[in-house]
Write an enzyme that holds these catalytic residues in place. Structure first.
Site, mmCIF file in Angstrom:
data_model
loop_
_atom_site.group_PDB
_atom_site.id
_atom_site.type_symbol
_atom_site.label_atom_id
_atom_site.label_comp_id
_atom_site.label_asym_id
_atom_site.label_seq_id
_atom_site.Cartn_x
_atom_site.Cartn_y
_atom_site.Cartn_z
ATOM 1 N N SER A 1 0.835 -1.202 0.000
ATOM 2 C CA SER A 1 0.000 0.000 0.000
ATOM 3 C C SER A 1 0.876 1.262 0.000
ATOM 4 O O SER A 1 1.682 1.430 -0.912
ATOM 5 C CB SER A 1 -0.938 -0.069 1.213
ATOM 6 N N ASP B 1 -10.135 -3.099 -5.164
ATOM 7 C CA ASP B 1 -9.175 -2.176 -4.577
ATOM 8 C C ASP B 1 -9.106 -0.931 -5.464
ATOM 9 O O ASP B 1 -8.863 -1.048 -6.667
ATOM 10 C CB ASP B 1 -7.799 -2.871 -4.515
ATOM 11 N N HIS C 1 -8.109 -4.878 -0.976
ATOM 12 C CA HIS C 1 -7.024 -4.118 -0.379
ATOM 13 C C HIS C 1 -6.828 -4.546 1.070
ATOM 14 O O HIS C 1 -7.780 -4.637 1.829
ATOM 15 C CB HIS C 1 -7.309 -2.617 -0.441
#
Ligand SMILES: *[C@@H]1O[C@H](CO)[C@@H](O)[C@H](O)[C@H]1NC(C)=O
Ligand SMILES: *[C@@H]1O[C@H](CO)[C@@H](O)[C@H](O)[C@H]1NC(C)=O
Ligand SMILES: *[C@@H]1O[C@H](CO)[C@@H](O)[C@H](O)[C@H]1NC(C)=O
Length: 399
Positions: free
Chosen positions: A189, A343, A373
């Site tokens: 991320s 995501d 995600h």
């Protein structure tokens, strides 16, 4: 029906409504996922409430919960865990216990959390680092960095870069018994963003002799120009990472001035002078058909220049690695990219895959059709375990 029963019924219906999250059919373990999503949602609601009342920034309130999720650096039967600083940046170091006849490989890991949250001490990052060190028989450095909103770009980037450069010194590598030609960088991320950014910088840093062997990017955030990609459209209200939070993370990374967030949402942040950069995030040419589906491509519009003059960070490749031109991508090490279908950041990763391949970089793209995600971060989800294995196996073969 008594009054009590009536109240209970209303509370029950409200709770069910609050907890229930519509999920795509191919998502495994939906009820466990809804449980974690409800925790996160409650935290977000509480933090939003505190912000509306003027008590504290959204992410500063969320940060208050982090210590409950952190564990001390405890060695186990397989891995020795210590804490130290690299160039004044706190890091956790994981060294396998078993004796090694040869120099070890090393992985430099950067945690996620939207540049605003998280730390190497969080139990799930700690577990992942232990697992990686043990399975690869590698030294794992899990770095911290100062966080936004207090410390905006470039500080988080610079902390990570300084920490990495410290590690890459000959005497430090010798101290940890690390092979200088077998070092990789990885992150998830926002950590994937930082991993991509430091890998690019290192390649063109004349002071660093050591070359990275690989980079592994787990659902990375890579660009600030277009928040209207197909993945943002499809997952705008998705669980875990809705669009409004991602845009808020980006804007807080760059500045606490909320006008950047507003401009990003209304597509007014990119100045005319920078409109050539739209080329690098052109999903119409960079996404395979599978991801474009029937989405309609509107050529993005450029806005006024004031914001970019005040906060040039969002156009900086160190913040948005997808904005690097091809000459900066050529020569990057073999790359692993994990993207997840559900995501908002999916298309950032997919476009980077295309751009890296076009620049002649060797890329392994793992796209999870049933992924979301944060899948690797959540504890003990089947999908997370599968993706973790795929990632560690790739590292095992390529690092
Ligand atoms: C240590 O490694 C062994 C063998 O891989 C494994 O079975 C055990 O669970 C590991 N211990 C910890 C604490 O992870
Ligand atoms: C994006 O790519 C499409 C073709 O794939 C092209 O028609 C369009 O002009 C491009 N837009 C920008 C802003 O580069
Ligand atoms: C972390 O790993 C330990 C040891 O393998 C395990 O007992 C624990 O459940 C894990 N914690 C989480 C949150 O996954």
């Amino acid at each position: 029906m008594g009054r009590k029963t009536g109240v209970l019924l209303i509370v029950g219906v409200f709770l069910a409504y609050y907890i229930y999250t519509p999920l795509p059919d191919n998502i495994e373990e939906p009820w466990r996922l809804m449980f974690f999503n409800t925790l996160l949602k409650s935290m977000t609601h509480l933090a939003t409430f505190a912000e509306v009342l003027g008590i504290s920034n959204l992410f500063d309130t969320m940060k208050l919960f982090s210590p409950f999720d952190e564990v001390p650096p405890t060695s186990d039967e397989n891995v020795t865990v210590t804490e130290t600083t690299f160039n004044n940046v706190p890091v956790r170091v994981y060294v396998p216990r078993r004796k090694s006849e040869t120099l070890r490989r090393a992985l430099f890991y950067i945690h996620g959390g939207g540049w605003c949250l998280g730390s190497a001490a969080m139990v799930n990052y700690d577990n992942l680092s232990r697992l990686t060190a043990h399975r690869l028989d590698a030294v794992v450095i899990s770095t911290n960095y100062r966080l936004a909103p207090k410390y905006n770009f470039p500080i988080p980037f610079e902390d990570v870069y300084n920490s990495l450069k410290w590690f890459l010194q000959q005497d430090i590598l010798e101290k940890y018994g690390v092979h200088p030609e077998r070092i990789g960088v990885s992150g998830d991320s926002a950590g994937g963003n930082l991993a991509a950014a430091v890998t690019q910088q290192l390649l063109h840093d004349p002071n660093i002799k050591i070359k990275l062997k690989v980079q592994a990017l787990i659902y990375p955030a890579l660009q600030t120009l277009d928040m209207d990609l197909p993945s943002y459209r499809e997952n705008a209200f998705s669980f875990f990472l809705p669009k409004w939070i991602m845009v808020r993370f980006w804007s807080e990374y760059i500045t606490t001035d909320r006008s950047l967030e507003k401009a990003m949402l209304s597509k007014q942040h990119v100045p005319v002078e920078a409109s050539h950069l739209f080329n690098f995030v052109n999903w119409s040419s960079l996404l395979p058909e599978k991801f474009k589906k029937s989405h309609f491509y509107n050529s993005p519009t450029a806005g006024p220049s004031q914001l970019a003059k005040k906060y040039p960070g969002f156009l900086d490749v160190r913040a948005a690695p997808l904005l690097a031109d091809d000459s900066k991508l050529r020569g990057l090490p073999p790359t692993y990219v994990l993207t997840c279908q559900y995501d908002v950041l999916r298309d950032d990763g997919v476009m980077y895959v295309t751009r890296l391949k076009n620049a002649g970089v060797q890329v392994t793209h793992n796209h999870a059709d049933d992924g979301f995600h944060g899948a690797l971060y959540l504890p003990n989800f089947k999908i997370g375990e599968r993706l973790k294995n795929h990632y560690i196996n790739w590292l095992s073969e390529n690092l």
